[in-house]
Design a protein around this motif. Structure first.
Motif, PDB file in Angstrom:
ATOM      1  N   ARG A   1      -5.696  -2.501  -5.571  1.00  0.00           N
ATOM      2  CA  ARG A   1      -5.117  -1.272  -6.110  1.00  0.00           C
ATOM      3  C   ARG A   1      -6.161  -0.157  -6.168  1.00  0.00           C
ATOM      4  O   ARG A   1      -7.365  -0.410  -6.296  1.00  0.00           O
ATOM      5  CB  ARG A   1      -4.557  -1.518  -7.515  1.00  0.00           C
ATOM      6  CG  ARG A   1      -3.261  -2.324  -7.525  1.00  0.00           C
ATOM      7  CD  ARG A   1      -2.771  -2.543  -8.952  1.00  0.00           C
ATOM      8  NE  ARG A   1      -2.535  -1.277  -9.635  1.00  0.00           N
ATOM      9  CZ  ARG A   1      -1.356  -0.634  -9.662  1.00  0.00           C
ATOM     10  NH1 ARG A   1      -0.316  -1.156  -9.043  1.00  0.00           N
ATOM     11  NH2 ARG A   1      -1.243   0.510 -10.319  1.00  0.00           N
ATOM     12  N   GLY A   2      -5.669   1.079  -6.107  1.00  0.00           N
ATOM     13  CA  GLY A   2      -6.577   2.217  -6.097  1.00  0.00           C
ATOM     14  C   GLY A   2      -7.134   2.603  -7.449  1.00  0.00           C
ATOM     15  O   GLY A   2      -8.016   3.466  -7.532  1.00  0.00           O
TER      16      GLY A   2
ATOM     17  N   ARG B   1       0.821  -1.210   0.000  1.00  0.00           N
ATOM     18  CA  ARG B   1       0.000   0.000   0.000  1.00  0.00           C
ATOM     19  C   ARG B   1       0.859   1.267   0.000  1.00  0.00           C
ATOM     20  O   ARG B   1       0.464   2.299  -0.549  1.00  0.00           O
ATOM     21  CB  ARG B   1      -0.975  -0.024   1.175  1.00  0.00           C
ATOM     22  CG  ARG B   1      -2.043  -1.106   1.034  1.00  0.00           C
ATOM     23  CD  ARG B   1      -3.148  -0.960   2.066  1.00  0.00           C
ATOM     24  NE  ARG B   1      -2.699  -1.190   3.432  1.00  0.00           N
ATOM     25  CZ  ARG B   1      -2.636  -2.392   4.015  1.00  0.00           C
ATOM     26  NH1 ARG B   1      -2.948  -3.491   3.335  1.00  0.00           N
ATOM     27  NH2 ARG B   1      -2.254  -2.511   5.270  1.00  0.00           N
ATOM     28  N   LEU B   2       2.027   1.205   0.613  1.00  0.00           N
ATOM     29  CA  LEU B   2       2.931   2.351   0.595  1.00  0.00           C
ATOM     30  C   LEU B   2       3.479   2.614  -0.807  1.00  0.00           C
ATOM     31  O   LEU B   2       3.819   3.743  -1.154  1.00  0.00           O
ATOM     32  CB  LEU B   2       4.097   2.128   1.565  1.00  0.00           C
ATOM     33  CG  LEU B   2       3.762   2.185   3.063  1.00  0.00           C
ATOM     34  CD1 LEU B   2       4.979   1.795   3.891  1.00  0.00           C
ATOM     35  CD2 LEU B   2       3.280   3.587   3.465  1.00  0.00           C
ATOM     36  N   LEU B   3       3.542   1.569  -1.625  1.00  0.00           N
ATOM     37  CA  LEU B   3       4.102   1.675  -2.973  1.00  0.00           C
ATOM     38  C   LEU B   3       3.080   2.049  -4.035  1.00  0.00           C
ATOM     39  O   LEU B   3       3.439   2.510  -5.120  1.00  0.00           O
ATOM     40  CB  LEU B   3       4.764   0.353  -3.370  1.00  0.00           C
ATOM     41  CG  LEU B   3       6.040  -0.030  -2.610  1.00  0.00           C
ATOM     42  CD1 LEU B   3       6.419  -1.478  -2.894  1.00  0.00           C
ATOM     43  CD2 LEU B   3       7.184   0.905  -2.988  1.00  0.00           C
ATOM     44  N   VAL B   4       1.797   1.831  -3.743  1.00  0.00           N
ATOM     45  CA  VAL B   4       0.739   2.061  -4.746  1.00  0.00           C
ATOM     46  C   VAL B   4      -0.275   3.069  -4.203  1.00  0.00           C
ATOM     47  O   VAL B   4      -1.091   2.726  -3.342  1.00  0.00           O
ATOM     48  CB  VAL B   4       0.029   0.738  -5.115  1.00  0.00           C
ATOM     49  CG1 VAL B   4      -1.056   0.988  -6.154  1.00  0.00           C
ATOM     50  CG2 VAL B   4       1.027  -0.290  -5.622  1.00  0.00           C
ATOM     51  N   PRO B   5      -0.229   4.298  -4.671  1.00  0.00           N
ATOM     52  CA  PRO B   5      -1.170   5.320  -4.204  1.00  0.00           C
ATOM     53  C   PRO B   5      -2.623   4.875  -4.348  1.00  0.00           C
ATOM     54  O   PRO B   5      -3.019   4.338  -5.383  1.00  0.00           O
ATOM     55  CB  PRO B   5      -0.871   6.518  -5.124  1.00  0.00           C
ATOM     56  CG  PRO B   5       0.547   6.314  -5.559  1.00  0.00           C
ATOM     57  CD  PRO B   5       0.700   4.818  -5.703  1.00  0.00           C
ATOM     58  N   GLY B   6      -3.382   5.082  -3.298  1.00  0.00           N
ATOM     59  CA  GLY B   6      -4.805   4.746  -3.340  1.00  0.00           C
ATOM     60  C   GLY B   6      -5.121   3.303  -3.014  1.00  0.00           C
ATOM     61  O   GLY B   6      -6.299   2.937  -2.885  1.00  0.00           O
ATOM     62  N   ALA B   7      -4.105   2.465  -2.882  1.00  0.00           N
ATOM     63  CA  ALA B   7      -4.359   1.058  -2.553  1.00  0.00           C
ATOM     64  C   ALA B   7      -4.949   0.969  -1.153  1.00  0.00           C
ATOM     65  O   ALA B   7      -4.588   1.739  -0.260  1.00  0.00           O
ATOM     66  CB  ALA B   7      -3.069   0.255  -2.641  1.00  0.00           C
TER      67      ALA B   7
ATOM     68  N   ASP C   1      -9.764  -1.936   6.680  1.00  0.00           N
ATOM     69  CA  ASP C   1      -9.251  -0.725   6.036  1.00  0.00           C
ATOM     70  C   ASP C   1      -7.822  -0.490   6.494  1.00  0.00           C
ATOM     71  O   ASP C   1      -7.309  -1.187   7.391  1.00  0.00           O
ATOM     72  CB  ASP C   1     -10.152   0.494   6.306  1.00  0.00           C
ATOM     73  CG  ASP C   1     -10.255   0.832   7.785  1.00  0.00           C
ATOM     74  OD1 ASP C   1      -9.204   0.947   8.460  1.00  0.00           O
ATOM     75  OD2 ASP C   1     -11.385   1.003   8.270  1.00  0.00           O
ATOM     76  N   ASN C   2      -7.154   0.466   5.880  1.00  0.00           N
ATOM     77  CA  ASN C   2      -5.739   0.688   6.136  1.00  0.00           C
ATOM     78  C   ASN C   2      -5.436   1.012   7.591  1.00  0.00           C
ATOM     79  O   ASN C   2      -4.352   0.672   8.102  1.00  0.00           O
ATOM     80  CB  ASN C   2      -5.218   1.816   5.238  1.00  0.00           C
ATOM     81  CG  ASN C   2      -5.260   1.452   3.765  1.00  0.00           C
ATOM     82  OD1 ASN C   2      -5.648   0.339   3.396  1.00  0.00           O
ATOM     83  ND2 ASN C   2      -4.881   2.381   2.910  1.00  0.00           N
TER      84      ASN C   2
END
Length: 287
Positions: free
Chosen positions: A229-230, A92-98, A269-270
């Motif tokens: 993914r977002g 999630r840190l690597l993919v915006p909106g994930a 959720d995150n």
């Protein structure tokens, strides 16, 4: 060109475009926390279930390591993944909106077992096994939440020492099933693995549990999660991520759930994994 003919061509192109979009395959993967054969059994059935629920083709993509699962997610080779707590945070840190969208009912209160070969003389206790000092110890995968992150955190919290200082020798087996086998064989005296894999081995009557016994368990922590993914809504339509979440939470087939094994999936959720991120940063496992 005749206006009617042009309009017909446009309509045909739109129809073909819509058909292509409808057939766009959703790829998902999972951290390889068990044997590849068992993983395929678990996730091929999940792919079939999701295909029916989402009305789009869904395919499981196996990977060889935890980092490979994160990389596939980052590179958009898969759009959905069953991660551990730490690998989910990394992705999630690597993919915006994930975002994390689901977790097992058990994943809100997950624990790791410390197991020992019976020849060590170590027995089950509510207290951290101080008598394991100087013995050989194996984690699972290097970025496994239940096979490395939280066991290492517990070792440091209870001993005030790094694992390499408390134990005589420290290694990494690669996955939970392998940890169980190696400790059972005596190749390593003590190890840490997730409780679900060990409990399943007990339920299956696996011979390894006769010589590898649980001696301690960590305090509970949040762990496995489905992360998406977002940008999936842009690809499959508005609300698609929510539709995937609903399909996972609605999974009630006992055979599908038993394959994980989980009693049910619930929304996530995150924010549920902030504590995991904090520990990961403490142990320098996150950039």
């Amino acid at each position: 060109m005749n206006p009617r003919r042009f309009a017909s061509l446009v309509a045909a192109c739109l129809t073909l475009s819509g058909a292509a979009a409808a057939q766009d395959t959703l790829y998902f993967s999972a951290i390889p926390d068990e044997d590849e054969t068992r993983l395929a059994e678990r996730f091929d059935a999940v792919a079939e279930y999701l295909s029916e629920e989402l009305d789009v083709p869904v395919q499981f993509v196996p990977v060889k390591s935890y980092p490979a699962a994160v990389t596939a997610f980052r590179n958009n080779q898969v759009q959905l993944a069953w991660f551990g707590g730490l690998s989910g945070v990394q992705a999630r840190l690597l993919v915006p909106g994930a975002r994390a969208i689901a977790q097992g009912d058990e994943d809100t209160q997950f624990v790791s077992y410390f197991i020992a070969n019976t020849d060590t003389g170590l027995t089950a206790s509510e207290d951290f096994p101080e008598d394991a000092r100087g013995m050989s110890f194996t984690f699972g995968a290097k970025t496994s939440t239940s096979g490395r992150l939280m066991p290492e955190y517990a070792i440091r919290e209870n001993t005030g020492e790094a694992p390499e200082d408390f134990f005589g020798r420290v290694g990494f087996s690669g996955d939970h099933s392998q940890t169980l086998r190696l400790v059972a064989s005596g190749a390593w005296q003590v190890g840490a693995l997730n409780f679900a894999v060990y409990d399943q081995a007990v339920a299956d009557g696996a011979p390894e549990v006769e010589t590898a016994k649980v001696i301690w368990q960590t305090p509970p922590y949040p762990d496995y999660n489905w992360t998406i993914r977002g940008d999936v809504d842009e690809r499959w339509g508005e609300g698609f991520a929510d539709k995937v979440q609903a399909a996972l939470v609605g999974m009630d087939d006992p055979e599908l759930l038993a394959a994980f094994p989980r009693n049910a999936f619930i929304s996530a959720d995150n924010q549920d994994y902030v504590a995991i991120e904090q520990v990961g940063r403490q142990l320098d496992l996150l950039e």
